[in-house]
Design a protein around this motif. Sequence first.
Motif, PDB file in Angstrom:
ATOM      1  N   SER A  81      -6.896  -4.809  -2.386  1.00 14.28           N
ATOM      2  CA  SER A  81      -6.313  -3.953  -1.353  1.00 14.28           C
ATOM      3  C   SER A  81      -6.183  -2.530  -1.871  1.00 14.28           C
ATOM      4  CB  SER A  81      -4.939  -4.471  -0.920  1.00 14.28           C
ATOM      5  OG  SER A  81      -4.036  -4.476  -2.015  1.00 14.28           O
ATOM      6  N   ALA A  82      -6.187  -1.578  -0.935  1.00 13.16           N
ATOM      7  CA  ALA A  82      -6.076  -0.178  -1.323  1.00 13.16           C
ATOM      8  C   ALA A  82      -5.670   0.642  -0.109  1.00 13.16           C
ATOM      9  CB  ALA A  82      -7.397   0.341  -1.897  1.00 13.16           C
ATOM     10  N   GLY A  83      -5.272   1.880  -0.370  1.00 14.79           N
ATOM     11  CA  GLY A  83      -4.849   2.739   0.728  1.00 14.79           C
ATOM     12  C   GLY A  83      -4.489   4.122   0.261  1.00 14.79           C
ATOM     13  N   LYS A  84      -3.405   4.646   0.823  1.00 12.39           N
ATOM     14  CA  LYS A  84      -3.025   6.043   0.609  1.00 12.39           C
ATOM     15  C   LYS A  84      -2.651   6.338  -0.839  1.00 12.39           C
ATOM     16  CE  LYS A  84       0.384   9.469   2.100  1.00 12.39           C
ATOM     17  NZ  LYS A  84       1.191   9.480   0.876  1.00 12.39           N
ATOM     18  N   ASP A  85      -2.173   5.347  -1.582  1.00  8.71           N
ATOM     19  CA  ASP A  85      -1.750   5.631  -2.959  1.00  8.71           C
ATOM     20  C   ASP A  85      -2.926   5.779  -3.916  1.00  8.71           C
ATOM     21  OD1 ASP A  85      -2.624   3.043  -3.369  1.00  8.71           O
ATOM     22  OD2 ASP A  85      -0.669   2.234  -3.932  1.00  8.71           O
ATOM     23  N   THR A  86      -4.159   5.608  -3.425  1.00  6.39           N
ATOM     24  CA  THR A  86      -5.422   5.808  -4.163  1.00  6.39           C
ATOM     25  C   THR A  86      -5.664   4.772  -5.252  1.00  6.39           C
ATOM     26  OG1 THR A  86      -4.635   7.323  -5.906  1.00  6.39           O
ATOM     27  CG2 THR A  86      -5.178   8.290  -3.750  1.00  6.39           C
ATOM     28  N   ILE A  87      -4.899   3.705  -5.261  1.00  8.24           N
ATOM     29  CA  ILE A  87      -5.050   2.662  -6.278  1.00  8.24           C
ATOM     30  C   ILE A  87      -5.632   1.402  -5.634  1.00  8.24           C
ATOM     31  CG2 ILE A  87      -3.842   1.160  -7.917  1.00  8.24           C
ATOM     32  CD1 ILE A  87      -1.712   3.363  -8.155  1.00  8.24           C
ATOM     33  N   ILE A  88      -6.636   0.821  -6.263  1.00  8.34           N
ATOM     34  CA  ILE A  88      -7.169  -0.464  -5.813  1.00  8.34           C
ATOM     35  C   ILE A  88      -6.421  -1.559  -6.569  1.00  8.34           C
ATOM     36  CG2 ILE A  88      -9.205  -1.925  -5.607  1.00  8.34           C
ATOM     37  CD1 ILE A  88     -10.902   0.618  -5.610  1.00  8.34           C
ATOM     38  N   ASP A  89      -5.666  -2.353  -5.838  1.00  9.80           N
ATOM     39  CA  ASP A  89      -4.846  -3.426  -6.408  1.00  9.80           C
ATOM     40  C   ASP A  89      -5.632  -4.726  -6.314  1.00  9.80           C
ATOM     41  OD1 ASP A  89      -2.899  -5.770  -6.128  1.00  9.80           O
ATOM     42  OD2 ASP A  89      -1.502  -4.178  -6.685  1.00  9.80           O
ATOM     43  N   VAL A  90      -5.833  -5.380  -7.444  1.00 13.31           N
ATOM     44  CA  VAL A  90      -6.584  -6.640  -7.496  1.00 13.31           C
ATOM     45  C   VAL A  90      -5.673  -7.696  -8.095  1.00 13.31           C
ATOM     46  CG1 VAL A  90      -8.680  -7.781  -8.291  1.00 13.31           C
ATOM     47  CG2 VAL A  90      -8.694  -5.309  -7.898  1.00 13.31           C
ATOM     48  N   ARG A  91      -5.400  -8.774  -7.343  1.00 13.61           N
ATOM     49  CA  ARG A  91      -4.475  -9.786  -7.851  1.00 13.61           C
ATOM     50  C   ARG A  91      -4.811 -11.151  -7.273  1.00 13.61           C
ATOM     51  NH1 ARG A  91       1.034  -8.470  -7.518  1.00 13.61           N
ATOM     52  NH2 ARG A  91       0.422  -6.287  -7.651  1.00 13.61           N
ATOM     53  N   PRO A  92      -4.468 -12.223  -8.014  1.00 19.69           N
ATOM     54  CA  PRO A  92      -4.692 -13.579  -7.496  1.00 19.69           C
ATOM     55  C   PRO A  92      -3.709 -13.897  -6.376  1.00 19.69           C
ATOM     56  CG  PRO A  92      -4.406 -13.568  -9.902  1.00 19.69           C
ATOM     57  CD  PRO A  92      -3.977 -12.236  -9.402  1.00 19.69           C
ATOM     58  N   PRO A  93      -4.090 -14.723  -5.417  1.00 18.81           N
ATOM     59  CA  PRO A  93      -3.133 -15.182  -4.399  1.00 18.81           C
ATOM     60  C   PRO A  93      -1.968 -15.900  -5.077  1.00 18.81           C
ATOM     61  CG  PRO A  93      -5.378 -15.766  -3.781  1.00 18.81           C
ATOM     62  CD  PRO A  93      -5.443 -15.275  -5.201  1.00 18.81           C
ATOM     63  N   GLY A  94      -0.790 -15.716  -4.531  1.00 14.03           N
ATOM     64  CA  GLY A  94       0.381 -16.400  -5.079  1.00 14.03           C
ATOM     65  C   GLY A  94       1.132 -15.603  -6.111  1.00 14.03           C
ATOM     66  N   ARG A  95       0.522 -14.572  -6.670  1.00 14.00           N
ATOM     67  CA  ARG A  95       1.255 -13.745  -7.634  1.00 14.00           C
ATOM     68  C   ARG A  95       2.254 -12.880  -6.877  1.00 14.00           C
ATOM     69  NH1 ARG A  95      -1.825 -10.726 -12.465  1.00 14.00           N
ATOM     70  NH2 ARG A  95      -2.119 -12.932 -12.956  1.00 14.00           N
ATOM     71  N   ALA A  96       3.472 -12.825  -7.345  1.00 11.93           N
ATOM     72  CA  ALA A  96       4.530 -12.105  -6.648  1.00 11.93           C
ATOM     73  C   ALA A  96       4.200 -10.620  -6.555  1.00 11.93           C
ATOM     74  CB  ALA A  96       5.863 -12.296  -7.372  1.00 11.93           C
ATOM     75  N   PRO A  97       4.550  -9.972  -5.433  1.00 12.85           N
ATOM     76  CA  PRO A  97       4.287  -8.539  -5.312  1.00 12.85           C
ATOM     77  C   PRO A  97       4.928  -7.714  -6.410  1.00 12.85           C
ATOM     78  CG  PRO A  97       4.936  -9.473  -3.199  1.00 12.85           C
ATOM     79  CD  PRO A  97       5.162 -10.541  -4.221  1.00 12.85           C
ATOM     80  N   SER A  98       6.047  -8.198  -6.931  1.00 13.84           N
ATOM     81  CA  SER A  98       6.743  -7.452  -7.986  1.00 13.84           C
ATOM     82  C   SER A  98       6.083  -7.619  -9.346  1.00 13.84           C
ATOM     83  CB  SER A  98       8.199  -7.916  -8.070  1.00 13.84           C
ATOM     84  OG  SER A  98       8.264  -9.311  -8.305  1.00 13.84           O
ATOM     85  N   ASP A  99       5.188  -8.606  -9.486  1.00 13.66           N
ATOM     86  CA  ASP A  99       4.495  -8.816 -10.757  1.00 13.66           C
ATOM     87  C   ASP A  99       3.324  -7.846 -10.873  1.00 13.66           C
ATOM     88  OD1 ASP A  99       6.228 -10.828 -11.354  1.00 13.66           O
ATOM     89  OD2 ASP A  99       4.880 -12.453 -10.761  1.00 13.66           O
ATOM     90  N   ASN A 100       2.877  -7.644 -12.096  1.00 10.42           N
ATOM     91  CA  ASN A 100       1.750  -6.748 -12.320  1.00 10.42           C
ATOM     92  C   ASN A 100       0.484  -7.306 -11.699  1.00 10.42           C
ATOM     93  OD1 ASN A 100       3.312  -4.947 -13.792  1.00 10.42           O
ATOM     94  ND2 ASN A 100       2.902  -5.979 -15.732  1.00 10.42           N
ATOM     95  N   ALA A 101      -0.360  -6.411 -11.195  1.00  6.41           N
ATOM     96  CA  ALA A 101      -1.649  -6.821 -10.660  1.00  6.41           C
ATOM     97  C   ALA A 101      -2.560  -7.276 -11.796  1.00  6.41           C
ATOM     98  CB  ALA A 101      -2.288  -5.667  -9.898  1.00  6.41           C
TER      99      ALA A 101
END
Length: 780
Positions: A81-101
């Motif tokens: 996922s990506a957007g206005k913050d200019t960062i592409i976030d890549v993470r496994p399903p189930g990993r908490a949003p607060s955890d590192n990508a």
Amino acid sequence: MAQFQLSATLQGHEDDVRAVVFPSPKLVYSASRDGTVRQWTLTGTKPVTYEDTIAVQSSSFVNSLAFIPPSATYSEGLIVSAGKDTIIDVRPPGRAPSDNAERMLLGHANNICALDVAPNGTIVSGGWDAQARVWDVEKGECVAELKGHTAAVWGVLVFDENTIITACADKAIRVFTFAGKLLHTITGLPDVVRALCKIPDGHPSGAAFASAGNDQIIRFWMKDGLEVLQLHGHEAFIYALAILPNGDLASSSEDRTVRIWRGTECIQTITHPAISVWSLAVCQATGDIVTGASDKIVRIFTRDPERLAAPKLISQFTESVRASAIPQQTASGGQQIQKESLPGPEFVQQKSGTKEGQVQMIREDNGNITAHTWSTAAQQWINVGTVVDASASTGRKATHEGKEYDYVFDVDIKDGEPPLKLPFNLDQNPYDVAQKFIGNNELPVTYLDQVANFIITNTQGATLGTSATQSTQAPGADPWGTENRYRPGEAGAPQTQGDSRPRALPQTQYLSITTANLPAIRKKIPELNETVSPDVKLSGEELKNLETLIKQLQSSPKDPKPQEDQLNVVLKVATRWAPANRLPGLDLLRLCAVSPSFIQTTSSGDGTIVDTLMASGVVAVENDRPNNTMLAVRLLANLFVSEEGRLIADGCFEDIVSSASKFTSLLSNKGLSTAIATLYINYAVLLTAGASSDSSGIREQRAQAVLDGAVRLIKPAADSETVYRALVATGTLLSLGGSFRSSMASTKDIAGVLKGIEGSQLTKESRISGVVAEIKDQLK
């Protein structure tokens, strides 16, 4: 073959749904301007039901989404996922949003609006910075740049293992190798190109791929750039294209529809009760489609009778389409509708349409104008809504406090509180009204863009500003688009000159960071409590205290008045649980920090809350959990809301600012960097307001320390929200006067930093370029 009908309605997002993917029959992912990616998991089939969880939490709008299929390395696949913050976030399903990508891919300089993935997991991205990039997930780096674009890259398509195709706002389509070699360019298109789709073998057109965009036409191309077919039918921008397993093509548009095309014919039009259908995706296993729209809703449609929604829900969807209001500019392409020339209601009873999706406007007996589309399958006209004029659905004024206005909006600023009234007349400037609204309601000045864009979005089609002939692009417009369209108020788009933005400096109000997902916190703490050691496990009574506190936070977020026994439980979770489990406790603690009673409980003994945080290791440079540190810094920023909290922040200045200045290694965490910038703003307000307990000499020393920290955050590649807040802190401190500015050790540093920002994409945000100009004026 059967027509598509509603299968499920998925509600949970709080803003436009900008992207969707449908990787399996049991999973849907959606990305929204509310800053989240949600995972929708199938939990029932009779009826079809989904349960949602937040998969990704961003600091800003999420505009693009993709899914990397499962592999030997990642058994469940990866969410991209990506957007206005200019960062592409890549993470496994189930990993908490607060955890590192798993990976955070950095390189774009503006909003990332397009993503696609290759079968081997390689990612391709496109953005407003006129860049398209190829990324190796394992290496976590950009391995190729696709150069030559002169405007925003709106679409990227992995065509095969050797080829990438891009769609650009410079009205061109380009074909590249994965190594970045430009093979050829298709030029001469009449307008912005937004969407791409690979066409399967056997399609009647014989084409290799299709494109669509602002010209409202779907075009089919051979790989060498020869155009072989056009499909006409949409009446506004086309945003997405997707191929169904049987070879049919689906398209979504700002004309509120999804259209299904078989060969050269439109065989079905699915009208949505929304202004725009931003996105669509297909489940290749079932042939079902999912859409994301401006009404914040994700919808699934199916041709399989076994997966249809209950008849009542289908009927409700049909009725919601019929009852929806269509802005005149959407219904008429921006032209004024000549009511007297429209046919009456007898037309839809006596005349047939000529093609699927044909639109006919009708002048009803009561004077309203309704829009109808022709359904070839049903052989009838379907009412899809009432066309409203620019100023209001009825043209009547609304009354607020005894005065008449074109609009009176209900604005929900915080959960659990009644909406605030926002009156607006069409001859007013949105930013002037927003500034007054913020002042009257004692809201943070950082709400300015959000409120102004709310006005702009919800008065679309009307002429804004004092001049009826004003043609400047409204703040928040997407780049290289046109004026006659719906805008969801995206901050960060290139701005034209002419908006009368009020000055931002100096900042005079303290800022707080109090948004939170309280239901998630309520759920998480009992779950973690089952895993902690017995000596710190919460008792039943302690859990009840937490439950009561959460209810207080929901009902009175400005001052929840936490009790001592409640705060003792929260402190236990935030400081005595293992670092991996502290996050929900720290979240509750920082929400409570706005309350005067919080200070009385946590800082009235031998030490302060700052001492407690320091002793627990939360505010520590060696902390390997930056999200814990982020919440601790947010807590410190929230102290400034109350006078009692400001006394603590003032008294602990050296400890707090010294710690914040050492977090350089953790600043890749955009939430943390924004929290630090907010902390600096609050200290700047404290110091410039004369509220500090120190003499003027010490005050200037402290101002220099805060200024040094803020300047270090201002980097061209940094998160734009962090940069903006750090600039506001800098400019506010400079307002201390000429003697302070002349004594500063960092004048040259500030000038150099501003020069770097001026040469970056960040200044395409008018709020940033405006603050930079104000600071330069101060330094003259």
